[in-house]
Enzyme design. Structure first.
Site, PDB file in Angstrom:
ATOM      1  N   GLU A 234       1.302  -0.684   0.060  1.00  0.00           N
ATOM      2  CA  GLU A 234       0.382   0.470  -0.359  1.00  0.00           C
ATOM      3  C   GLU A 234       0.756   1.382   0.179  1.00  0.00           C
ATOM      4  O   GLU A 234       1.837   1.259   1.197  1.00  0.00           O
ATOM      5  CB  GLU A 234      -0.940  -0.524   1.088  1.00  0.00           C
TER       6      GLU A 234
ATOM      7  N   ASP B  10      -5.148  10.769   8.298  1.00  0.00           N
ATOM      8  CA  ASP B  10      -3.710  10.691   8.840  1.00  0.00           C
ATOM      9  C   ASP B  10      -3.917  11.470  10.376  1.00  0.00           C
ATOM     10  O   ASP B  10      -3.382  12.626  10.687  1.00  0.00           O
ATOM     11  CB  ASP B  10      -3.136  10.958   7.817  1.00  0.00           C
TER      12      ASP B  10
ATOM     13  N   TYR C 137     -10.654  -2.857   2.288  1.00  0.00           N
ATOM     14  CA  TYR C 137      -9.862  -2.159   3.789  1.00  0.00           C
ATOM     15  C   TYR C 137     -10.492  -1.344   4.687  1.00  0.00           C
ATOM     16  O   TYR C 137     -11.300  -0.393   4.866  1.00  0.00           O
ATOM     17  CB  TYR C 137      -9.679  -1.182   3.102  1.00  0.00           C
TER      18      TYR C 137
END
Lengths: 270, 392
Positions: free
Chosen positions: A49, A60, A174
């Site tokens: 990834e 993030d 995911y």
């Protein structure tokens, strides 16, 4: 080019979950980043990834934000990322998923972007800030170019929505193990087993788990819950950050850590 | 989601999957309560008794004399907290209460939205966290102190340029991890759906009142309505009252910073290109690869690289016109209103006044302009002092 389908069916015969490390392309610089990725392949990575850095990565945590800044400081962009992917593919035919934010694709031109991805050897592109509701903006150009789709499922995704997401996914789902942004965590979320179980009942699409996995025993637990793959990001990006002054040590630590995870996964037949 | 949240092609909800459930919950609650009788009457009572609505429409005669046409100020600066922000924080705070959420988070640039959220946190007894860039904390220290006095925790954000954009990034990240009990009280008419719609709804009282006040006090509608635009909440609030009055020109004034040509500005609609940031498609200040630019403005509240999606549509359709005012002209306008009227305008609102000054000698003397004086300038006195030291 090796597809997700081939890889996951190979691993399923071996009764093993895929080891999927995440790196930001160009962190801390192009050449070192390439060495890191090759090291991770040698240590047993099954899928990669790879992130393309963005100025405002809202999904993030601090570790990957800092990696984005390091990569941007050395001029990383989509063109260079494609060159990077080509070099990785020259080294090993390993499935590669990109993980990025929508504005970069939008400015590059969506159709051209997916075409260039395919040519470089990218298998899929996960867009962190594009939900399944607007996924049509990318699914048809991605499919036309020959790419698989990867979408996220989170602990607060309801079952009806899970089905919709699964129906639009051709690569893997995911699965985000926690409510929150990316980052290493001491303890593995206790909701993950249930979440993986629910997804496996709903769909045959491979289910990989990420966010907060930072120890070999976390990986083993996720695999035993039935996950087809384990994605590890912040933990290894943190190893880059803490060894910026000593690249050989950086590579050695990443190699050792991924090796340990690989062993844990191999002992955990699912 | 029930609705797409689009204004033309702008807006939408470009967010990570983890935020979708909570945005859906918010959308559902907003449409359940916003016309609910009990909700509406409770909000009306608080708007009057707590915030001080209606705000006056004031004919600024000496300022008008200077620019050569009639200028009326919609005095949002007189509201509790010193800005229009309280209209939205009362509305969203009440919504949070009706939804059973007991924690508030908010981003802030100039600190006005942070303060207005902290006030409402105190009013409703909710735990409040305010995300604020370190640069903004430094330049708006008085507001930071006020927020703390109201019991809010101010969380300094070091990332990026330490301004509003970075505060939003971190507020979104925090929200992602605390979706179950926390209400994100978004401050401007931008961000993901349903925020642009919610914020416009709670700010539309400005336009409704202003329109009626024009009819009552002047006997007719104005020729133009002028407001500053950062994210665009005060502007969309006052514009909304005049949207169907096609003869009323709507003018939004963005932050021209040092100058447009220097690149050091925050004039998103004037100089940006369409992109995606913070959950919405809008004009965006960015480089050719799509990395978001660092912006610069004398006013922290306008220092933002994106803009509300409805403004983007109004620009494209030509219903509203958007211009930029540079820092030095903004300071002139600040000083002029202070001297001619004894009213210190916020540096944000001074952008709208600077546009009027630029029209001096260009408009008929019977032209009527309504300006949204969205906030008061007490918070900016030290910045003005530094940039324009007084002689004695």
């Amino acid at each position: 080019m090796k597809t997700y389908k081939q890889l996951f069916s190979e691993l399923s015969e071996l009764k093993r979950s895929a080891l999927i490390p995440f790196f930001v392309i160009g962190d801390p610089d192009f050449e070192t980043s390439l060495r890191i990725v090759k090291t991770s392949i040698d240590a047993g990575a099954d899928v990669l990834e790879l992130g393309i850095p963005f100025s405002d990565p809202i999904a993030d945590g601090p570790t990957i934000q800092k990696a984005d800044i390091r990569a941007r400081n050395c001029g990383m962009n989509i063109q260079k990322a494609m060159e990077f992917v080509r070099k990785v593919k020259d080294y090993r035919d390993i499935p590669i998923g990109l993980l990025m934010y929508y504005n970069l694709i939008y400015q590059y031109g969506t159709e051209k972007f997916f075409k260039d991805c395919y040519q470089a050897g990218v298998n899929s592109v996960l867009v962190a800030d594009l939900s399944i509701d607007d996924a049509d903006e990318i699914t048809s150009p991605a499919a036309k170019a020959g790419l698989d789709t990867v979408f996220m499922v989170t602990p607060n995704t309801d079952p009806k929505r899970m089905k919709l997401i699964a129906s639009k996914t051709t690569g893997f789902i995911y699965t985000v193990s926690v409510l929150g942004v990316t980052g290493s965590r001491e303890k593995l979320s206790d909701t993950i087993e249930g979440l993986v179980g629910k997804l496996k009942k709903l769909t045959d699409v491979p289910v990989c788990v990420g966010f907060g996995i930072s120890k070999p025993e976390h990986a083993a637990a996720v695999a035993s819950a039935g996950a087809d793959g384990v994605i590890i990001g912040s933990k290894i990006v943190g190893l880059i950050e803490s060894n910026l002054g000593n690249k050989e040590k950086m590579l050695a630590e990443i190699s050792t850590f991924l090796g340990d995870v690989k062993v844990a996964l191999e002992h955990q037949s699912n | 989601m029930k609705y797409k949240g689009r204004f033309g092609d702008y807006g939408g909800f470009y967010v990570p999957e983890v935020l979708m459930a909570v945005l859906e919950e918010l959308e559902e609650a907003f449409y359940r309560f916003y016309e609910d009788e009990r909700f509406v009457s409770e909000l009306a009572k608080l708007s009057k008794d707590y915030a001080g609505r209606p705000s006056p429409l004031y004919h600024a005669k000496r300022f008008s004399e200077y620019v050569g046409f009639k200028v009326y100020l919609k005095r949002e600066d007189l509201l509790h907290g010193g800005a229009h922000k309280v209209n939205n924080t009362l509305g969203q705070g009440l919504l949070a209460k009706y939804m059973g959420k007991n924690k508030l988070i908010a981003e802030t640039g100039a600190g006005q939205h942070g303060l207005a959220t902290a006030m409402i946190g105190a009013l409703f007894g909710m735990e409040t966290k305010i995300f604020m860039g370190v640069i903004d904390i430094e330049r708006q220290s008085v507001n930071v102190h006020k927020m703390k006095l109201c019991g809010a925790e101010v969380i300094p954000i070091e990332g990026g340029t330490g301004t509003l954009k970075d505060a939003i990034n971190d507020a979104l990240r925090y929200w992602t991890a605390h979706v179950t009990d926390t209400f994100y009280l978004f401050g401007s008419a931008c961000g993901p759906h349903p925020y642009p719609t919610i914020v416009k709804h709670f700010q539309s009282c400005i336009g409704k009142e202003a329109r009626q006040q024009c009819l009552d006090q002047i006997g007719k509608l104005p020729d133009m309505v002028v407001a500053c635009v950062g994210g665009g909440s005060n502007a969309i609030g006052i514009f909304s009252g005049f949207m169907d009055d096609k003869d009323v020109k709507l003018i939004g004034v963005e932050a021209g910073g040092r100058s447009l040509s220097s690149g050091k500005h925050a004039a998103t609609l004037v100089a940006g290109k369409v992109g995606i940031l913070h959950g919405a498609k809008s004009y965006l200040l960015q480089d050719k690869e799509g990395q978001v630019h660092e912006t610069e403005s004398i006013s922290a509240g306008l220092d933002y690289p994106a803009v509300g999606p409805e403004h983007c549509l109004l620009k494209d359709t030509g219903r509203a016109e958007y211009v930029a005012a540079e820092d030095s002209d903004v300071l002139d306008a600040f000083e002029l209103l202070s001297k001619t009227e004894g009213i210190l305008p916020a540096l944000e609102s001074s952008h709208a006044l600077a546009f009027l000054c630029s029209q001096k000698g260009k408009l008929d003397s019977d032209t009527i302009a309504v300006v949204n004086l969205s906030g008061r300038g007490d918070k900016d006195v030290s910045i003005v002092e530094e940039r324009r030291p007084l002689e004695n």
